[in-house]
Design an enzyme around this catalytic site. Structure first.
Site, PDB file in Angstrom:
ATOM      1  N   ARG A  70     -12.894   5.880  -1.648  1.00  0.00           N
ATOM      2  CA  ARG A  70     -11.709   5.078  -1.321  1.00  0.00           C
ATOM      3  C   ARG A  70     -11.941   3.637  -1.736  1.00  0.00           C
ATOM      4  O   ARG A  70     -13.074   3.148  -1.708  1.00  0.00           O
ATOM      5  CB  ARG A  70     -11.464   5.089   0.194  1.00  0.00           C
ATOM      6  CG  ARG A  70     -10.806   6.305   0.735  1.00  0.00           C
ATOM      7  CD  ARG A  70     -10.568   6.162   2.227  1.00  0.00           C
ATOM      8  NE  ARG A  70      -9.349   5.419   2.555  1.00  0.00           N
ATOM      9  CZ  ARG A  70      -8.130   5.946   2.557  1.00  0.00           C
ATOM     10  NH1 ARG A  70      -7.940   7.206   2.214  1.00  0.00           N
ATOM     11  NH2 ARG A  70      -7.081   5.212   2.885  1.00  0.00           N
ATOM     12  N   CYS A  98       0.820  -1.209   0.000  1.00  0.00           N
ATOM     13  CA  CYS A  98       0.000   0.000   0.000  1.00  0.00           C
ATOM     14  C   CYS A  98       0.860   1.268   0.000  1.00  0.00           C
ATOM     15  O   CYS A  98       1.473   1.568  -1.010  1.00  0.00           O
ATOM     16  CB  CYS A  98      -1.014  -0.065   1.141  1.00  0.00           C
ATOM     17  SG  CYS A  98      -2.431   1.009   0.861  1.00  0.00           S
ATOM     18  N   HIS A 110      -3.389  -5.675   2.437  1.00  0.00           N
ATOM     19  CA  HIS A 110      -3.118  -5.837   3.871  1.00  0.00           C
ATOM     20  C   HIS A 110      -3.699  -7.191   4.280  1.00  0.00           C
ATOM     21  O   HIS A 110      -4.143  -7.968   3.439  1.00  0.00           O
ATOM     22  CB  HIS A 110      -3.807  -4.735   4.676  1.00  0.00           C
ATOM     23  CG  HIS A 110      -3.354  -3.356   4.335  1.00  0.00           C
ATOM     24  ND1 HIS A 110      -2.199  -2.806   4.825  1.00  0.00           N
ATOM     25  CD2 HIS A 110      -3.918  -2.397   3.568  1.00  0.00           C
ATOM     26  CE1 HIS A 110      -2.062  -1.572   4.369  1.00  0.00           C
ATOM     27  NE2 HIS A 110      -3.090  -1.293   3.603  1.00  0.00           N
TER      28      HIS A 110
HETATM   29  N1  GLN Z   1      -2.179   6.783   2.192  1.00  0.00           N
HETATM   30  C1  GLN Z   1      -2.278   5.893   1.072  1.00  0.00           C
HETATM   31  C2  GLN Z   1      -3.636   5.970   0.345  1.00  0.00           C
HETATM   32  O1  GLN Z   1      -4.644   6.227   0.954  1.00  0.00           O
HETATM   33  C3  GLN Z   1      -1.962   4.483   1.496  1.00  0.00           C
HETATM   34  C4  GLN Z   1      -2.945   3.928   2.484  1.00  0.00           C
HETATM   35  C5  GLN Z   1      -2.490   2.634   3.107  1.00  0.00           C
HETATM   36  O2  GLN Z   1      -1.305   2.345   3.170  1.00  0.00           O
HETATM   37  N2  GLN Z   1      -3.437   1.858   3.633  1.00  0.00           N
HETATM   38  O3  GLN Z   1      -3.668   5.738  -0.849  1.00  0.00           O
END
Ligand code: GLN
Length: 242
Positions: free
Chosen positions: A129, A94, A195
């Site tokens: 998101r 990520c 994750h």
């Molecule tokens: N901050 C990054 C995004 O939102 C990565 C998020 C994360 O590592 N879960 O794209």
């Protein structure tokens, strides 16, 4: 691999370790010990230098601000880039994946330079998101079973000519580009949005990292009872109709 021990470097646990990404380091250690390998885990905080002599480097995810801080420090340190040049195995999740690319959009809304370890760049998604459980088929060249993981990111990652998609999603968003790609890889450098922690859900991926570090085609079999139960539970939860 260094002579006496497999050296597993966990990069910046103080900045990059969301959603239990620490588990990736634990699983690599555990899978190596199950093969009676001698393992040294090196946790490198963001105020410490990244050693260049590691065999496997693991980088986790993070919120937008810690991600910017981590990118600043990794650019200034250069140890990770030198390790990659030496052929080390690198696996980023990520935010860690985004930092490994050419650039990403930081918490200030600015384009921030990455490390250029992977030919990818990340923009900020305009829509909702990408959040939820994911199933994906890993690049067949890697010979690995179905990928299961959890994603939560705003970034959308675009792949250049110098990388292959790590996987193709069957459930979930992956890179967020709408083309079904998930993550990216070339040679010994891998990035993913998964994750979970992803290596606990996909021990075959942890084993692949160890195989690459040892430069062997196969490892002795090792018990996967616990991992199989977790995989079955998460895959069932992901495919169950809402
Ligand atoms: N901050 C990054 C995004 O939102 C990565 C998020 C994360 O590592 N879960 O794209």
């Amino acid at each position: 691999m260094s002579e006496s021990s497999l050296r597993v470097v966990w990069v910046y646990p103080d900045l990059l370790s969301t959603y239990g990404d620490r588990g990736n380091a634990l699983v690599v250690e555990r899978r190596a010990r199950q093969r009676h390998l001698n393992v040294t885990r090196i946790d490198v905080r963001s105020d410490q230098a990244i050693p260049t002599s590691g065999d496997i480097y693991l980088i986790g995810g993070g919120e937008d601000r810690p991600q910017r801080l981590a990118a600043e420090r990794l650019r200034a340190d250069s140890g990770l880039v030198r390790a990659a040049e030496n052929g080390a195995i690198i696996f980023g999740v990520c935010a860690g994946f985004q930092i490994m690319g050419h650039e990403f959009v930081n918490d200030l809304g600015e384009r921030e330079q990455g490390l250029g370890l992977l030919d990818v760049w990340t923009t900020r998604g305009e829509g909702a998101r990408c959040v939820g459980d994911v199933l994906a088929d890993i690049d067949p060249r890697l010979g690995l079973p179905q990928l299961t993981g959890f994603e939560n990111h705003q970034g959308v990652t675009h792949l250049g000519q110098g990388v292959q998609p790590f996987a193709t999603v069957t459930v979930g968003r992956g890179n967020g580009t709408g083309d079904g790609t998930e993550g990216a890889w070339r040679d010994t450098v891998f990035g993913t949005y998964m994750h979970g922690p992803v290596l606990a859900r996909n021990p075959a991926v942890a084993d692949m990292l160890i195989r690459l570090a040892l430069d062997v085609n196969a490892l002795p079999p090792a018990d996967t009872t616990w991992y199989d139960a977790l995989r079955a539970e998460r895959i069932a939860a992901t495919t169950r109709p809402a």
